[in-house]
Design an enzyme around this catalytic site. Structure first.
Site, PDB file in Angstrom:
ATOM      1  N   ASP A 211      44.721   0.471  20.925  1.00 15.71           N
ATOM      2  CA  ASP A 211      43.559  -0.026  20.086  1.00 15.71           C
ATOM      3  C   ASP A 211      43.119   0.906  19.139  1.00 15.71           C
ATOM      4  OD1 ASP A 211      41.979  -2.417  18.333  1.00 15.71           O
ATOM      5  OD2 ASP A 211      40.379  -2.321  20.514  1.00 15.71           O
TER       6      ASP A 211
ATOM      7  N   GLY B 121      31.277  -8.125  21.912  1.00 14.92           N
ATOM      8  CA  GLY B 121      32.979  -9.491  22.783  1.00 14.92           C
ATOM      9  C   GLY B 121      32.649  -9.442  24.233  1.00 14.92           C
TER      10      GLY B 121
ATOM     11  N   VAL C 263      26.558  -2.269  26.234  1.00 20.49           N
ATOM     12  CA  VAL C 263      26.505  -1.041  26.779  1.00 20.49           C
ATOM     13  C   VAL C 263      25.176  -0.490  27.238  1.00 20.49           C
ATOM     14  CG1 VAL C 263      27.424   1.476  25.715  1.00 20.49           C
ATOM     15  CG2 VAL C 263      28.347  -0.017  25.394  1.00 20.49           C
TER      16      VAL C 263
END
Length: 722
Positions: free
Chosen positions: A142, A22, A26
């Site tokens: 997270d 999102g 990479v």
């Protein structure tokens, strides 16, 4: 978003896409300044539909959190090398990891739970990493399986500290807000996170509990129909006990997981340090039994009749290098990052090279099954080593290396890892010449595939250097250790744990060469670096301080050594308890230092107390117990109590010969002690007979070593230290 082959900041050449998510892409990239491969995360432009103020906050948080992540230096945290902005694109440069994240491991295993030893291993390593980051006042926010990677050498690393904190500070949770910015995962969010209450380090502990629950059972603790139902489950429902889904999970670990999942943060472990102690306490195998993973099923096998003191023994470097938890390597060379960033592309396994792996399609089911079987075989082989069954472990690793070579290729990281483990097994068996040949071949393969400065290649060179020391090639060992240390400083940084481990090896060989001033200086620098990065009470810091004490003693600085050991005993007792083996080791050093100050009555009291404690904790015939008993005899001799000393020397000699064999170096040293004691008592004929026996055994030992060298050394390549 960004183009292939683009050069960012005239340094990072983008090669191919590893994943998309999102927030951006990479890339696998080449750092053209240092000639190494890295991972580059590029923040995706969010477009005109977002308010300018939002974009400004996003960019500022990105920059600030990149700086925070770059400051973290721990084996369990992904290394951040650089960050910046290039032509409007924000980017972070990170180490390129070879391995699988936990979500991928579960997928590889068809969402079946991981073997119990793997669950324990992952829990301990992640806890250690969280303890460090929480000490730096960083909360991940997270933590989830996709953000935890197990690399090819078994190291477990947490990813995306900066991005996770960024998401929380901005105040979004992606899958609930619909912003398209992946900032949270309902399956792993703490109740206080969901309720918008204050979040501290205990929120990470809750998320870790969710992760451990999932890898232990195959499902998250609240595996419900939609995101809202999951959030309500976290807030209001009691999780099903893991053992109802996984009966072979030890009860101690079930209790730990359920405590982590407490709704009230005050009911969870106080911090990661406390959690680490609970995990350590949970490691209590039933005497005479051990669990070995065969494939992905756990089977219980009888332990062979080994001495009592071998239970729980670790086989680390004798120089006090960073303790590396038992490794459980995984299959798959694909570079792994996180679900946040790679949700759109999951890199797959390959049989040729890392580059081919990134471009290959998903393997068929039979290939996945074969890789899963090989992963299980690797775990089983490692567990044989943990039981001290090195001959069987070596055979298992050699057979596995052959199987991986057929499936994956000779230079595949997993093939080389299996061959390296076979070399480790040979080293444990004292077959250092054969181990050297394997290390040399693995080093050549890793340098071919990855380049000489890749961390895996440097790790192999570290093993080569250490093995040169075992072969008696001390100058070669010193030269290569210096080279590896310099390379690791350049690639990983001066305070990286692996860099400090090589400096430990260097200090050890400097001591063996009699260069104690240089060795002491090196140990002091290691202790200072570890205290700065890991904290003064960290195990590795305390180990380095112990080695400083040895150096002070060797240089005749007895008063300084005595003061150091007194402080170390206090710190070890506070951090680990009075009966911890490392606390007793510090007390042993204290007793030796008292003797060097001619305070023999105090030294005798200390030696007797430590010997009794070691017999209780480690067993009466553990090598450390026998060392303390010998120190008791030394003190008795200096006090002129030779008859008492003789009885103790004889008991130690008999135990060493029974446990180690008559020709073992320590057993021969004990026979020498006996001869000296008999001389002091005027029993010269008995002393002479002892010395003749020792001489004959030394000669026999030398002949055996020469035959072994002549039979194996000529077959292997010689690795230059230059």
């Amino acid at each position: 978003m960004v183009a292939e082959n683009r050069l960012i900041q005239r340094r990072y050449r983008l090669l191919d896409t590893i994943g998309r998510g999102g927030m951006g892409e990479v890339w696998r990239a080449l750092d053209e300044s240092l000639g190494r491969q890295v991972a580059v995360k590029c923040l995706k432009p969010l477009g005109p539909r977002h308010e300018p103020s939002f974009l400004q906050v996003l960019r500022e948080r990105f920059r600030r959190e990149a700086r925070v992540a770059a400051a973290l230096q721990h084996r369990g945290v992904t290394v951040v090398h650089d960050f910046g902005e290039d032509d409007g694109t924000l980017f972070i440069v990170m180490e390129l990891l070879s391995g699988r994240n936990l979500s991928q491991l579960l997928d590889d295993n068809r969402r079946q739970p991981l073997p119990v030893p793997d669950v324990i291993e992952i829990a301990e390593q992640v806890t250690a990493a969280l303890a460090y980051t929480h000490e730096q006042a960083i909360v991940h926010r997270d933590l989830k399986p996709a953000n935890i990677v197990r690399t090819a050498d078994g190291t477990v690393k947490i990813c995306d500290f900066g991005i996770a904190r960024l998401g929380h500070d901005i105040g979004f949770t992606a899958r609930l807000t619909g912003t398209g910015v992946a900032m949270g995962s309902p399956h792993y969010m703490s109740p206080e996170q969901i309720g918008g209450h204050g979040v501290d380090h205990r929120s990470d502990l809750y998320s870790l509990g969710c992760v451990l629950y999932e890898i232990a059972t195959g499902v998250p603790p609240f595996d419900l129909g939609d995101a809202w139902a999951v959030l309500v489950g976290h807030r209001d429902q009691v999780p099903k006990p893991p053992r109802t889904l996984r009966p072979d999970l030890p009860e101690a670990y079930e209790r730990i997981v359920l405590e982590l999942l407490a709704k009230d943060p005050d009911d969870r472990p106080r911090d990661a340090d406390e959690l680490g102690k609970r995990l350590t306490d949970a490691r209590h195998p039933h005497p005479g039994r051990a669990t070995v993973a065969a494939g992905f099923a756990d089977v219980t096998v009888p332990v062979p009749p080994l001495p009592f003191w071998t239970e729980g023994m670790t086989f680390g470097s004798p120089v006090g290098a960073t303790r590396r938890p038992q490794r459980y390597p995984v299959d798959g060379t694909a570079t792994v990052l996180t679900g946040t960033w790679t949700g759109g592309i999951a890199p797959q396994d390959s049989g040729a090279s890392p580059a081919a792996a990134l471009a290959s399609p998903a393997p068929p089911d039979d290939r996945r099954a074969a890789l899963a079987e090989l992963a299980g075989r690797h775990t089983a082989a490692l567990n044989l080593g943990r039981l001290g069954r090195w001959e069987e472990a070596g055979e298992a690793h050699r057979a596995l290396a052959a199987a991986r070579e057929r499936l994956l290729g000779p230079d595949h990281p997993d093939t080389l890892t299996s061959r390296l483990e076979a070399g480790h097994a040979l080293g444990r068996l004292g077959r250092h010449f054969e181990a050297h040949q394997i290390y040399a071949e693995v080093l050549a393969g890793r340098e071919r595939a990855l380049g000489p400065d890749h961390p895996d290649a440097l790790s192999c060179r570290h093993h080569v250097a250490r093995n040169l020391g075992r072969l008696g090639r001390l100058e070669d060992c010193r030269a290569m250790a210096q080279e590896v240390a310099a390379a690791r400083v350049r690639v990983l940084g001066a305070q990286h744990p692996d860099t400090l481990a090589t400096y430990c090896e260097l200090a050890h060989v400097l001591g063996k060469l009699g260069m104690w001033t240089e060795a002491l200086h090196t140990y002091q620098e290691i202790a200072a670096a570890r205290a700065a990065t890991l904290g003064p009470d960290h195990e590795d810091t305390l180990t380095a301080r112990y080695e400083v004490g040895i150096g002070l003693g060797r240089l005749g600085r007895g008063a300084e050594a005595l003061a150091l050991y007194r402080d170390l005993v206090v710190d070890r007792t506070r951090a680990q308890g009075a009966d911890d083996p490392e606390t007793l080791r510090a007390r042993h050093g204290l007793g030796v230092s008292l003797g060097r100050q001619n305070r023999w009555q105090e030294a005798l009291v200390e030696a007797r107390e430590v010997a009794a404690a070691r017999a209780r904790v480690l067993g009466p015939e553990h090598p450390d117990t026998l060392v303390s008993r010998r120190e008791t005899a030394v003190a008795l001799g200096w006090l002129g109590r030779w008859s008492e000393a003789l009885d103790v020397y004889r008991q130690v000699a008999d135990a060493r010969e029974r446990v180690l064999g008559a020709a073992h170096f320590d057993a021969l040293a004990s026979q020498g002690d006996l001869a000296q004691c008999l001389e002091q008592l005027g029993r010269r004929d008995e002393a002479a007979a002892r010395r003749r026996r020792v001489a004959a055994l030394h000669q026999e030992r030398a002949v055996r070593r020469a035959r072994k060298r002549d039979g194996t050394w000529s077959a292997g390549p010689r690795v230059s230290s230059g």
